[in-house]
Design an enzyme around this catalytic site. Structure first.
Site, PDB file in Angstrom:
ATOM      1  N   ARG A  21       0.824  -1.216   0.000  1.00 46.41           N
ATOM      2  CA  ARG A  21       0.000   0.000   0.000  1.00 46.41           C
ATOM      3  C   ARG A  21       0.857   1.264   0.000  1.00 46.41           C
ATOM      4  O   ARG A  21       0.446   2.306  -0.512  1.00 46.41           O
ATOM      5  CB  ARG A  21      -0.932  -0.008   1.219  1.00 46.41           C
ATOM      6  CG  ARG A  21      -2.017  -1.076   1.155  1.00 46.41           C
ATOM      7  CD  ARG A  21      -3.094  -0.857   2.198  1.00 46.41           C
ATOM      8  NE  ARG A  21      -2.610  -0.981   3.555  1.00 46.41           N
ATOM      9  CZ  ARG A  21      -2.568  -2.121   4.232  1.00 46.41           C
ATOM     10  NH1 ARG A  21      -2.954  -3.250   3.656  1.00 46.41           N
ATOM     11  NH2 ARG A  21      -2.136  -2.151   5.473  1.00 46.41           N
ATOM     12  N   SER A  38      -1.964 -17.357   5.068  1.00 44.59           N
ATOM     13  CA  SER A  38      -2.735 -16.451   5.917  1.00 44.59           C
ATOM     14  C   SER A  38      -4.001 -17.176   6.360  1.00 44.59           C
ATOM     15  O   SER A  38      -4.911 -17.396   5.557  1.00 44.59           O
ATOM     16  CB  SER A  38      -3.086 -15.166   5.154  1.00 44.59           C
ATOM     17  OG  SER A  38      -3.787 -14.269   5.982  1.00 44.59           O
ATOM     18  N   ASN A  41      -5.440 -18.733  12.844  1.00 44.47           N
ATOM     19  CA  ASN A  41      -4.984 -19.773  13.765  1.00 44.47           C
ATOM     20  C   ASN A  41      -5.707 -19.718  15.110  1.00 44.47           C
ATOM     21  O   ASN A  41      -5.817 -20.728  15.797  1.00 44.47           O
ATOM     22  CB  ASN A  41      -3.456 -19.721  13.949  1.00 44.47           C
ATOM     23  CG  ASN A  41      -2.941 -18.353  14.302  1.00 44.47           C
ATOM     24  OD1 ASN A  41      -3.672 -17.375  14.293  1.00 44.47           O
ATOM     25  ND2 ASN A  41      -1.656 -18.274  14.611  1.00 44.47           N
ATOM     26  N   CYS A  42      -6.221 -18.540  15.479  1.00 42.10           N
ATOM     27  CA  CYS A  42      -6.981 -18.461  16.732  1.00 42.10           C
ATOM     28  C   CYS A  42      -8.328 -19.186  16.625  1.00 42.10           C
ATOM     29  O   CYS A  42      -8.974 -19.453  17.649  1.00 42.10           O
ATOM     30  CB  CYS A  42      -7.216 -17.006  17.130  1.00 42.10           C
ATOM     31  SG  CYS A  42      -5.693 -16.106  17.509  1.00 42.10           S
ATOM     32  N   PRO A 275      20.581  -3.292  10.000  1.00 46.23           N
ATOM     33  CA  PRO A 275      19.630  -2.248   9.585  1.00 46.23           C
ATOM     34  C   PRO A 275      18.722  -2.648   8.437  1.00 46.23           C
ATOM     35  O   PRO A 275      17.725  -1.970   8.181  1.00 46.23           O
ATOM     36  CB  PRO A 275      20.544  -1.082   9.184  1.00 46.23           C
ATOM     37  CG  PRO A 275      21.861  -1.700   8.872  1.00 46.23           C
ATOM     38  CD  PRO A 275      21.986  -2.878   9.794  1.00 46.23           C
ATOM     39  N   ALA A 279      12.122  -7.795  12.293  1.00 44.86           N
ATOM     40  CA  ALA A 279      11.490  -9.002  12.824  1.00 44.86           C
ATOM     41  C   ALA A 279      10.224  -8.612  13.565  1.00 44.86           C
ATOM     42  O   ALA A 279      10.170  -7.572  14.242  1.00 44.86           O
ATOM     43  CB  ALA A 279      12.437  -9.757  13.749  1.00 44.86           C
ATOM     44  N   GLY A 281       6.221 -10.219  15.427  1.00 40.95           N
ATOM     45  CA  GLY A 281       5.370 -11.320  15.859  1.00 40.95           C
ATOM     46  C   GLY A 281       5.893 -12.104  17.032  1.00 40.95           C
ATOM     47  O   GLY A 281       6.651 -11.598  17.866  1.00 40.95           O
ATOM     48  N   TYR A 425     -24.749   3.580  27.582  1.00 38.99           N
ATOM     49  CA  TYR A 425     -25.698   2.938  28.489  1.00 38.99           C
ATOM     50  C   TYR A 425     -27.084   2.841  27.871  1.00 38.99           C
ATOM     51  O   TYR A 425     -27.641   3.816  27.379  1.00 38.99           O
ATOM     52  CB  TYR A 425     -25.808   3.709  29.810  1.00 38.99           C
ATOM     53  CG  TYR A 425     -27.062   3.362  30.596  1.00 38.99           C
ATOM     54  CD1 TYR A 425     -27.299   2.052  31.009  1.00 38.99           C
ATOM     55  CD2 TYR A 425     -28.007   4.334  30.891  1.00 38.99           C
ATOM     56  CE1 TYR A 425     -28.457   1.729  31.695  1.00 38.99           C
ATOM     57  CE2 TYR A 425     -29.164   4.020  31.588  1.00 38.99           C
ATOM     58  CZ  TYR A 425     -29.384   2.705  31.984  1.00 38.99           C
ATOM     59  OH  TYR A 425     -30.528   2.379  32.659  1.00 38.99           O
TER      60      TYR A 425
END
Length: 573
Positions: A21, A38, A41-42, A275, A279, A281, A425
């Site tokens: 993007r 992709s 996994n949860c 540099p 990394a 996750g 509320y």
């Protein structure tokens, strides 16, 4: 610019998508060892039970869709085996063909996640022992679950362990959970996890706490788990869910350092000491929001944000990752539980001073059907009241309160600020005084000196130094009371002050803490100098010391100034 991303799912896929993007001209290659780049996994445990019936619903994106939508070169079944930092090359092996090749990069993002821990125990290679980390793991468990599969053993009582246990119960299996600690859900404090334990037991899950698997043996096609306490369990399958470790071998071999928790070290830009290598996750360490200490967080939210931040910096934007507060929640049958920020255990280990309150507000207006009392714990600084952590367990509105408190912690708010939050509320959704507002009232009252608390862990050593006074109704007292408690209903307290010794501490309590607070205020303004109110009342007490209330079932909601009437209704008076 050529960007190579090693690993997909949350962190890697987010980095690649964000980079596209920001830079339409970049060449972006994603190398993923698995055949699924992709996926949710949860959601894996919920396909095991059939709650998520369609397996394809778990597949968030395919290489074809990512090519079409984002012009990403996604190669599944391709494992990166080495990194040549000087030449800026990665060595790749095609797992389907065995072919090896090198791929150059200008910038490299590592998103290798974490791998399930498989302890080196005798029999650990038994074919009926599984882990659950990815789609192939799930498929293997599903293949094992036939019409004759009746019993399962889950080793580990963390998030994955209890979710797998719940969903195997939904499949009709008898499930044992073995946990080395004396509680499930170690991210919660023990008294908060206990409500979930009672609820699991109420749904037939057999908990074996304070023990561990010592070995596994094949017994006529079934698997026998021999526990360290001498117990022997037999089942059709075992799911190992004892945790994960950062997948850092590739990075370490390339000379990238890991931190004290075993995760890869990065700066605030998610950049390693190289540099040109980033990394993200589960494989990285980040700073905890409250303690400031390095931590590992196998959570999708932080991984997604880290992937986005890495891409920002690669594409020239100065974006930083701040800290991780570990906000998480779990569904267990009809209950939910979770927390954010630091637990009491963490604060003690970090030598951070704190105060705490417990309360049991309802999820929404008590006169609207469907709500129950939740269990809410808030930790805060003793000086300025700054929020340090919160945990919530219950049946109704749990996620909402965790998220509000997580936002408050991130914003650096105090218990005084919680008093003034204006939250949505309507009777089906909340109360005019929301649970979060109530937590602020209790915390602020404590810091202002309106009352002094006592806690379940003070019984019996501390309470033996004074008088315990139960201010509930006669019916409640007869149903159960703290051994040795003197009974004076709140409505009669003003007329019976002379019956309470004034020369020693007075420890008052009620069901949830409100009537106890009223009693404490009466006593404190009537010449009693050392008055303490049980924070969270008998319900929190029952999460530390087993009582008739330690059932794991929904509890009738709290109504200020109407608790006596509510109790009489609940007890059939």
């Amino acid at each position: 610019m050529k960007l190579v991303v090693v690993g997909g799912v949350a962190g890697g896929a987010s980095a690649a998508a964000r980079a596209r993007r920001l830079d339409e001209q970049a060449e972006i290659v994603v190398l993923e060892r698995d055949h699924y780049v992709s996926y949710a996994n949860c959601g894996l445990p919920y396909h095991i039970s059939g709650v998520i019936a369609d397996r394809d619903k778990l597949l968030v994106q395919t290489p074809e869709k990512l090519k079409q939508n984002l012009n990403l070169d996604v190669r599944t079944g391709h494992e990166v085996t080495a990194i040549d930092r000087e030449a800026k090359l990665v060595q790749v092996r095609n797992l389907d063909t065995g072919e090896t090749y090198t791929e150059s990069y200008d910038k490299l993002v590592l998103s290798l996640g974490a791998v399930p821990i498989r302890p080196r125990l005798p029999g650990i290679d038994h074919p009926s022992i599984f882990v659950l980390r990815n789609i192939p793991d799930m498929d293997a468990i599903m293949a094992k679950l036939g019409p004759d599969t009746q019993r399962a053993i889950v080793i580990g009582g963390g998030y994955i362990g209890v979710e797998v246990a719940e969903n195997l119960v939904h499949r009709g299996l008898k499930v044992h959970v073995v946990e080395m600690m004396d509680q499930i859900m170690a991210t919660l404090d023990a008294e908060m996890s206990r409500d979930l334990q009672y609820h699991m037991a109420d749904h037939g899950v057999l908990l074996h706490l304070g023990t561990a698997a010592a070995s596994f043996t094949d017994v006529e096609g079934k698997i026998q788990a021999n526990l360290s306490n001498g117990e022997v369990l037999t089942a059709d399958l075992v799911v190992m869910a004892v945790g994960v470790r950062p997948n850092t071998e590739l990075a370490k071999t390339a000379g990238l350092p890991v931190g004290p928790r075993g995760g890869l070290v990065t700066d605030k830009h998610m950049r390693t000491i190289d540099p040109d290598i980033y990394a993200v996750g589960d494989m990285v360490e980040t700073e905890h929001t409250i303690t400031g200490e390095p931590m590992l967080a196998a959570l999708a939210g932080p991984a997604n944000r880290q992937g986005r931040i890495a891409a920002d910096n690669i594409c020239g934007r100065n974006s930083t990752y701040s800290t991780t507060q570990g906000t998480a929640i779990v569904k267990l049958f009809d209950m939910a539980g979770g927390g954010t920020g630091a637990s009491e255990r963490m604060l003690r280990q970090a030598n951070i001073p704190y105060r705490k309150v417990y309360l049991h507000p309802s999820g929404h207006a008590t006169y609207y059907p469907g709500t129950t009392a939740m269990h809410l714990k808030v930790l805060f600084a003793p000086g300025d009241g700054k929020l340090l952590g919160a945990q919530v367990v219950g049946f109704d509105g749990i996620d909402k309160r965790i998220d509000v408190l997580a936002t408050a912690i991130r914003a650096g708010l105090t218990v005084y600020d919680l008093e003034h939050l204006e939250l949505s509320y309507a009777p089906p959704f909340g109360s005019a005084k929301d649970a979060v507002n109530m937590a602020g009232f209790l915390g602020a009252n404590l810091l202002r000196g309106d009352y002094l608390p006592w806690y379940p862990e003070d019984y019996p050593e501390k309470t033996n130094l004074g008088t315990i006074v139960d201010v509930r109704t006669q019916a409640e007292y007869e149903e159960w009371h703290i051994p040795g408690a003197f009974h004076i209903p709140l409505d009669t307290l003003r007329d019976r002050l002379s019956e309470i010794p004034a020369d020693s501490p007075v420890f008052v309590y009620c069901r949830v803490g409100f009537r106890g607070y009223m009693a404490a205020r009466i006593l404190m303004q009537s010449g009693f100098d050392h008055v303490f109110n049980l924070s969270g009342g008998a319900l929190t007490f029952s999460s530390v010391h087993p009582t008739v209330y330690s059932t794991g079932k929904a509890r009738y909601p709290f109504v200020a100034h109407a608790e006596d009437h509510m109790a009489e209704q609940a007890l059939g008076m």
